[in-house]
Every structure is written in structure tokens, then in C-alpha cells.
Design an enzyme around this catalytic site. Structure first.
Site, PDB file in Angstrom:
ATOM      1  N   ASP A   1      -1.674   3.575   7.964  1.00 47.81           N
ATOM      2  CA  ASP A   1      -1.824   2.399   7.264  1.00 47.81           C
ATOM      3  C   ASP A   1      -3.198   2.431   6.881  1.00 47.81           C
ATOM      4  O   ASP A   1      -4.169   2.408   7.562  1.00 47.81           O
ATOM      5  CB  ASP A   1      -1.613   1.385   8.163  1.00 47.81           C
ATOM      6  CG  ASP A   1      -1.461  -0.089   7.356  1.00 47.81           C
ATOM      7  OD1 ASP A   1      -1.861  -0.167   6.292  1.00 47.81           O
ATOM      8  OD2 ASP A   1      -1.137  -1.077   7.977  1.00 47.81           O
TER       9      ASP A   1
ATOM     10  N   CYS B   1       0.854  -1.293   0.072  1.00 44.88           N
ATOM     11  CA  CYS B   1       0.079  -0.001  -0.133  1.00 44.88           C
ATOM     12  C   CYS B   1       0.877   1.226  -0.009  1.00 44.88           C
ATOM     13  O   CYS B   1       1.071   1.880  -1.198  1.00 44.88           O
ATOM     14  CB  CYS B   1      -1.030  -0.075   1.165  1.00 44.88           C
ATOM     15  SG  CYS B   1      -2.019  -1.319   1.212  1.00 44.88           S
ATOM     16  N   ARG B   2       1.564   1.674   1.062  1.00 46.20           N
ATOM     17  CA  ARG B   2       2.143   2.797   1.018  1.00 46.20           C
ATOM     18  C   ARG B   2       3.486   3.069   0.487  1.00 46.20           C
ATOM     19  O   ARG B   2       3.770   4.122  -0.269  1.00 46.20           O
ATOM     20  CB  ARG B   2       2.119   2.981   2.753  1.00 46.20           C
ATOM     21  CG  ARG B   2       1.084   3.365   3.528  1.00 46.20           C
ATOM     22  CD  ARG B   2       0.989   3.441   4.855  1.00 46.20           C
ATOM     23  NE  ARG B   2       1.473   1.895   5.353  1.00 46.20           N
ATOM     24  CZ  ARG B   2       1.863   1.876   6.713  1.00 46.20           C
ATOM     25  NH1 ARG B   2       1.920   2.709   7.504  1.00 46.20           N
ATOM     26  NH2 ARG B   2       2.042   0.735   7.082  1.00 46.20           N
TER      27      ARG B   2
HETATM   28  P1  4NP Z   1       1.375  -1.343   3.695  1.00 49.83           P
HETATM   29  O1  4NP Z   1      -0.109  -2.013   4.351  1.00 49.83           O
HETATM   30  O2  4NP Z   1       2.239  -1.641   4.991  1.00 49.83           O
HETATM   31  O3  4NP Z   1       1.133  -0.015   3.412  1.00 49.83           O
HETATM   32  O4  4NP Z   1       1.504  -2.251   2.509  1.00 49.83           O
HETATM   33  C1  4NP Z   1      -0.280  -3.054   4.612  1.00 49.83           C
HETATM   34  C2  4NP Z   1      -0.396  -4.279   3.803  1.00 49.83           C
HETATM   35  C3  4NP Z   1      -0.791  -5.603   4.335  1.00 49.83           C
HETATM   36  C4  4NP Z   1      -0.909  -5.539   5.477  1.00 49.83           C
HETATM   37  C5  4NP Z   1      -0.970  -4.514   6.665  1.00 49.83           C
HETATM   38  C6  4NP Z   1      -0.371  -3.352   6.225  1.00 49.83           C
HETATM   39  N1  4NP Z   1      -1.242  -6.955   6.257  1.00 49.83           N
HETATM   40  O5  4NP Z   1      -1.414  -6.987   7.546  1.00 49.83           O
HETATM   41  O6  4NP Z   1      -1.167  -7.680   5.484  1.00 49.83           O
END
Ligand code: 4NP
Length: 163
Positions: A130, A13-14
Site C-alpha cells: 500500500d 491508489c492500487r
Molecule cells: P489503496 O490505498 O487501498 O491502494 O487505494 C489506500 C487509500 C486510502 C487509505 C488507505 C489505503 N485510507 O486509509 O484512506
């Protein structure tokens, strides 16, 4: 050559959004990126939940609204060698930052920063929240924060490196 690594938890995502948005602004400023260029840009996650997966569809669609295509990116986990290889390691939140500081050799710890500290237009904001368990508005908000920090970080590089 300046090497920049964007880091979040899952790298779907981020941090892939930050990689795409920063590349977009850098390329628009005439700075090319890649192994043979002045800049190398990548992203990774502190967890390996989604290894080799493309960015979350919601992150892809949010970025596409602004002309940023992140569909070809693939998730990977931060590797020990990254602390050696990269010049700037930019954490999306405090959790990502402290996890990396636990694993990073002391001599490379100065490379790790909270990404939002480079934003010049979001005073007091230190983390990109997040959006994974959130909705479309959360992805829009994360994109907006990332875009501000990416523009500030580009200015920082232009000022401090001959780019
Ligand atoms: P990211 O978001 O750290 O911005 O890529 C997430 C993607 C997946 C998960 C948590 C946050 N997960 O728990 O799978």
C-alpha cells in the site's frame, strides 16, 4: 465475456491503477472492454472511505508517466453482487483477500486471487504494498508490481479464454 474486478482497500491508489494498466495492455493487444465487448474491467475497495473520489493524484501522475490516464475513475466499495457478477476478483494484498473471503459466498470464492500471483517476472512477490502513506518511490514501486502482474494476467486470459 470475461469480467475482471481489481480490489484494494480504498480504491484510490492500487486497484484503479491496476484497472487502468490492465485496460491499457488489453486494449493494446486488440481486446476492447466495456459492457458490449469481450471483456469488462472494473475496480473497487474493501472500505468505503473515498466513495466516488477520483484516484489519488500521486497514483494518477505515476500512471500518466507511462501513458495510462486513470483520472476519470471513481472509487466505490465492493458490493455483495460483485461476487456473483465477476469472473476474476483480484486482491492487491492478503488483507483485501481475507476481507473478501469473509463476505463472499462459498460457491464464488474460487474467483478471488492475489493479483501478484499472475506476475511472471516478480518471483516471491505476493502483494502490492500500500503506497498511500508512502512517498513517490512507493507509488513507483506499486506501479511496477502492478504492471508486471497485469501483463501476466493478460497472458493468462489469452491462454485460458478465447480472447
Ligand atoms: P489503496 O490505498 O487501498 O491502494 O487505494 C489506500 C487509500 C486510502 C487509505 C488507505 C489505503 N485510507 O486509509 O484512506
Amino acid at each position: 465475456m470475461v469480467k475482471v474486478l481489481f480490489v484494494c482497500l480504498g480504491n484510490i491508489c492500487r486497484s484503479p491503477t491496476a484497472e487502468g494498466v490492465f485496460r491499457f495492455h488489453a486494449n493494446n493487444a486488440g481486446i476492447k472492454d466495456g459492457f458490449t465487448q469481450n471483456m469488462y474491467i472494473d475496480s473497487a475497495g474493501t472500505a468505503g472511505f473515498h466513495m466516488a473520489a477520483p484516484p489519488d493524484k500521486r497514483a494518477q501522475l505515476t500512471a500518466l508517466k507511462f501513458g495510462v490516464d486513470i483520472g476519470e475513475l471513481q472509487a466505490r466499495k465492493v458490493a455483495p453482487q460483485d461476487y456473483n457478477d465477476f469472473d476474476y476478483i483480484l486482491a492487491m494484498d492478503e488483507d483485501n483477500m481475507s476481507k473478501m473471503l469473509q463476505n463472499c459466498p462459498t460457491e464464488h470464492q474460487h474467483k478471488i486471487h492475489l493479483f501478484m500471483t499472475f506476475s511472471e517476472t516478480s518471483p516471491g512477490i505476493t502483494e502490492v504494498p500500500d503506497p498511500y502513506y508512502g512517498d513517490k518511490e512507493d507509488f513507483d514501486k506499486a506501479y511496477d508490481f502492478i504492471d508486471r502482474a497485469a501483463q501476466g494476467f493478460l497472458k493468462h486470459l489469452q491462454k485460458n479464454h478465447s480472447l
